[in-house]
Motif scaffolding. Structure first.
Motif, PDB file in Angstrom:
ATOM      1  N   LYS A   1      68.862 -28.946  12.692  1.00  0.00           N
ATOM      2  CA  LYS A   1      67.870 -29.837  12.083  1.00  0.00           C
ATOM      3  C   LYS A   1      68.243 -30.270  10.665  1.00  0.00           C
ATOM      4  CE  LYS A   1      64.462 -29.518  15.206  1.00  0.00           C
ATOM      5  NZ  LYS A   1      63.274 -30.205  15.542  1.00  0.00           N
ATOM      6  N   ILE A   2      69.383 -29.834  10.181  1.00  0.00           N
ATOM      7  CA  ILE A   2      69.791 -30.167   8.811  1.00  0.00           C
ATOM      8  C   ILE A   2      70.512 -31.506   8.822  1.00  0.00           C
ATOM      9  CG2 ILE A   2      71.156 -29.465   6.821  1.00  0.00           C
ATOM     10  CD1 ILE A   2      70.769 -26.573   7.774  1.00  0.00           C
ATOM     11  N   VAL A   3      70.059 -32.412   7.989  1.00  0.00           N
ATOM     12  CA  VAL A   3      70.644 -33.748   7.895  1.00  0.00           C
ATOM     13  C   VAL A   3      71.973 -33.654   7.143  1.00  0.00           C
ATOM     14  CG1 VAL A   3      70.251 -36.076   7.014  1.00  0.00           C
ATOM     15  CG2 VAL A   3      68.341 -34.730   7.877  1.00  0.00           C
ATOM     16  N   ILE A   4      72.996 -34.345   7.635  1.00  0.00           N
ATOM     17  CA  ILE A   4      74.341 -34.274   7.061  1.00  0.00           C
ATOM     18  C   ILE A   4      74.367 -34.663   5.584  1.00  0.00           C
ATOM     19  CG2 ILE A   4      75.046 -36.583   7.795  1.00  0.00           C
ATOM     20  CD1 ILE A   4      77.302 -33.514   7.886  1.00  0.00           C
ATOM     21  N   SER A   5      73.532 -35.584   5.167  1.00  0.00           N
ATOM     22  CA  SER A   5      73.523 -35.999   3.755  1.00  0.00           C
ATOM     23  C   SER A   5      73.098 -34.853   2.837  1.00  0.00           C
ATOM     24  CB  SER A   5      72.627 -37.214   3.540  1.00  0.00           C
ATOM     25  OG  SER A   5      71.292 -36.912   3.889  1.00  0.00           O
ATOM     26  N   ILE A   6      72.247 -33.960   3.322  1.00  0.00           N
ATOM     27  CA  ILE A   6      71.853 -32.795   2.520  1.00  0.00           C
ATOM     28  C   ILE A   6      73.020 -31.830   2.387  1.00  0.00           C
ATOM     29  CG2 ILE A   6      70.364 -30.753   2.492  1.00  0.00           C
ATOM     30  CD1 ILE A   6      68.163 -32.528   3.663  1.00  0.00           C
ATOM     31  N   ILE A   7      73.800 -31.668   3.453  1.00  0.00           N
ATOM     32  CA  ILE A   7      74.983 -30.800   3.403  1.00  0.00           C
ATOM     33  C   ILE A   7      76.013 -31.381   2.433  1.00  0.00           C
ATOM     34  CG2 ILE A   7      76.892 -29.844   4.743  1.00  0.00           C
ATOM     35  CD1 ILE A   7      74.991 -29.951   7.183  1.00  0.00           C
ATOM     36  N   GLU A   8      76.221 -32.681   2.490  1.00  0.00           N
ATOM     37  CA  GLU A   8      77.174 -33.331   1.580  1.00  0.00           C
ATOM     38  C   GLU A   8      76.725 -33.202   0.133  1.00  0.00           C
ATOM     39  OE1 GLU A   8      78.834 -36.725   4.670  1.00  0.00           O
ATOM     40  OE2 GLU A   8      77.196 -37.220   3.307  1.00  0.00           O
ATOM     41  N   ASP A   9      75.438 -33.378  -0.120  1.00  0.00           N
ATOM     42  CA  ASP A   9      74.914 -33.243  -1.480  1.00  0.00           C
ATOM     43  C   ASP A   9      75.102 -31.821  -1.993  1.00  0.00           C
ATOM     44  OD1 ASP A   9      73.398 -34.240  -3.816  1.00  0.00           O
ATOM     45  OD2 ASP A   9      71.895 -32.787  -3.118  1.00  0.00           O
ATOM     46  N   LEU A  10      74.842 -30.846  -1.147  1.00  0.00           N
ATOM     47  CA  LEU A  10      75.047 -29.449  -1.530  1.00  0.00           C
ATOM     48  C   LEU A  10      76.516 -29.203  -1.871  1.00  0.00           C
ATOM     49  CD1 LEU A  10      74.070 -26.539  -1.838  1.00  0.00           C
ATOM     50  CD2 LEU A  10      74.384 -26.271   0.628  1.00  0.00           C
ATOM     51  N   GLY A  11      77.427 -29.760  -1.086  1.00  0.00           N
ATOM     52  CA  GLY A  11      78.855 -29.609  -1.361  1.00  0.00           C
ATOM     53  C   GLY A  11      79.268 -30.233  -2.680  1.00  0.00           C
ATOM     54  N   ARG A  12      78.661 -31.336  -3.040  1.00  0.00           N
ATOM     55  CA  ARG A  12      78.962 -31.972  -4.338  1.00  0.00           C
ATOM     56  C   ARG A  12      78.395 -31.168  -5.506  1.00  0.00           C
ATOM     57  NH1 ARG A  12      78.575 -36.606  -1.251  1.00  0.00           N
ATOM     58  NH2 ARG A  12      76.313 -36.714  -1.368  1.00  0.00           N
ATOM     59  N   ARG A  13      77.215 -30.634  -5.332  1.00  0.00           N
ATOM     60  CA  ARG A  13      76.558 -29.879  -6.406  1.00  0.00           C
ATOM     61  C   ARG A  13      77.149 -28.479  -6.586  1.00  0.00           C
ATOM     62  NH1 ARG A  13      71.041 -29.405  -4.672  1.00  0.00           N
ATOM     63  NH2 ARG A  13      70.674 -28.359  -6.634  1.00  0.00           N
ATOM     64  N   LYS A  14      77.740 -27.943  -5.532  1.00  0.00           N
ATOM     65  CA  LYS A  14      78.349 -26.599  -5.596  1.00  0.00           C
ATOM     66  C   LYS A  14      79.725 -26.667  -4.937  1.00  0.00           C
ATOM     67  CE  LYS A  14      77.142 -21.794  -4.771  1.00  0.00           C
ATOM     68  NZ  LYS A  14      77.809 -21.394  -5.981  1.00  0.00           N
ATOM     69  N   PRO A  15      80.706 -27.232  -5.643  1.00  0.00           N
ATOM     70  CA  PRO A  15      82.015 -27.512  -5.050  1.00  0.00           C
ATOM     71  C   PRO A  15      82.793 -26.275  -4.607  1.00  0.00           C
ATOM     72  CG  PRO A  15      82.032 -28.000  -7.401  1.00  0.00           C
ATOM     73  CD  PRO A  15      80.616 -27.667  -7.029  1.00  0.00           C
ATOM     74  N   ASN A  16      82.477 -25.093  -5.107  1.00  0.00           N
ATOM     75  CA  ASN A  16      83.197 -23.885  -4.689  1.00  0.00           C
ATOM     76  C   ASN A  16      82.610 -23.270  -3.419  1.00  0.00           C
ATOM     77  OD1 ASN A  16      80.811 -23.059  -5.993  1.00  0.00           O
ATOM     78  ND2 ASN A  16      81.699 -21.079  -6.502  1.00  0.00           N
ATOM     79  N   LEU A  17      81.615 -23.917  -2.827  1.00  0.00           N
ATOM     80  CA  LEU A  17      80.954 -23.390  -1.635  1.00  0.00           C
ATOM     81  C   LEU A  17      81.608 -23.928  -0.372  1.00  0.00           C
ATOM     82  CD1 LEU A  17      78.560 -21.805  -0.431  1.00  0.00           C
ATOM     83  CD2 LEU A  17      77.222 -23.924  -0.578  1.00  0.00           C
ATOM     84  N   GLY A  18      82.107 -23.031   0.465  1.00  0.00           N
ATOM     85  CA  GLY A  18      82.611 -23.416   1.782  1.00  0.00           C
ATOM     86  C   GLY A  18      81.441 -23.471   2.747  1.00  0.00           C
ATOM     87  N   ILE A  19      81.322 -24.561   3.495  1.00  0.00           N
ATOM     88  CA  ILE A  19      80.181 -24.732   4.385  1.00  0.00           C
ATOM     89  C   ILE A  19      80.671 -24.902   5.811  1.00  0.00           C
ATOM     90  CG2 ILE A  19      78.146 -26.130   4.904  1.00  0.00           C
ATOM     91  CD1 ILE A  19      78.235 -27.101   1.975  1.00  0.00           C
ATOM     92  N   GLY A  20      80.230 -24.016   6.692  1.00  0.00           N
ATOM     93  CA  GLY A  20      80.506 -24.140   8.120  1.00  0.00           C
ATOM     94  C   GLY A  20      79.285 -24.744   8.778  1.00  0.00           C
ATOM     95  N   PHE A  21      79.450 -25.863   9.463  1.00  0.00           N
ATOM     96  CA  PHE A  21      78.305 -26.546  10.057  1.00  0.00           C
ATOM     97  C   PHE A  21      78.698 -27.185  11.376  1.00  0.00           C
ATOM     98  CE2 PHE A  21      80.550 -29.801   7.861  1.00  0.00           C
ATOM     99  CZ  PHE A  21      80.314 -30.964   8.550  1.00  0.00           C
ATOM    100  N   ALA A  22      77.716 -27.553  12.153  1.00  0.00           N
ATOM    101  CA  ALA A  22      77.956 -28.190  13.450  1.00  0.00           C
ATOM    102  C   ALA A  22      76.940 -29.294  13.678  1.00  0.00           C
ATOM    103  CB  ALA A  22      77.878 -27.169  14.564  1.00  0.00           C
ATOM    104  N   PRO A  23      77.250 -30.506  13.231  1.00  0.00           N
ATOM    105  CA  PRO A  23      76.386 -31.621  13.610  1.00  0.00           C
ATOM    106  C   PRO A  23      76.361 -31.721  15.131  1.00  0.00           C
ATOM    107  CG  PRO A  23      77.915 -32.286  11.911  1.00  0.00           C
ATOM    108  CD  PRO A  23      78.336 -30.914  12.383  1.00  0.00           C
ATOM    109  N   THR A  24      75.443 -32.423  15.678  1.00  0.00           N
ATOM    110  CA  THR A  24      75.264 -32.438  17.121  1.00  0.00           C
ATOM    111  C   THR A  24      76.486 -32.933  17.876  1.00  0.00           C
ATOM    112  OG1 THR A  24      74.225 -34.607  16.943  1.00  0.00           O
ATOM    113  CG2 THR A  24      72.776 -32.687  16.998  1.00  0.00           C
ATOM    114  N   ASP A  25      77.356 -33.716  17.253  1.00  0.00           N
ATOM    115  CA  ASP A  25      78.480 -34.287  17.986  1.00  0.00           C
ATOM    116  C   ASP A  25      79.824 -33.596  17.730  1.00  0.00           C
ATOM    117  OD1 ASP A  25      78.457 -35.229  15.409  1.00  0.00           O
ATOM    118  OD2 ASP A  25      79.139 -37.227  15.918  1.00  0.00           O
TER     119      ASP A  25
END
Length: 63
Positions: A31-55
């Motif tokens: 249910k997490i929108v990709i733009s929120i994940i991208e914003d989080l990555g920009r605001r915290k650049p040292n954070l590795g994020i594992g995610f799975a959009p529906t596709d």
């Protein structure tokens, strides 16, 4: 198993509330929108994020 209870709004406070976090696994949080994940990555650049959009599955670290 998917977790549809985690929403993007809860991720917006991570840079301030969890400054030492270096990896975030949200692979089954559909249910997490990709733009929120991208914003989080920009605001915290040292954070590795594992995610799975529906596709597709992905893991990224924004520069």
């Amino acid at each position: 198993m998917d977790n549809d209870h985690v929403l993007g709004a809860s991720l917006e406070r991570i840079p301030e509330d969890l400054p030492k976090l270096v990896h975030l696994n949200i692979l089954h949080c559909r249910k997490i929108v990709i733009s929120i994940i991208e914003d989080l990555g920009r605001r915290k650049p040292n954070l590795g994020i594992g995610f799975a959009p529906t596709d597709y599955f992905g893991c990224f670290q924004l520069e």
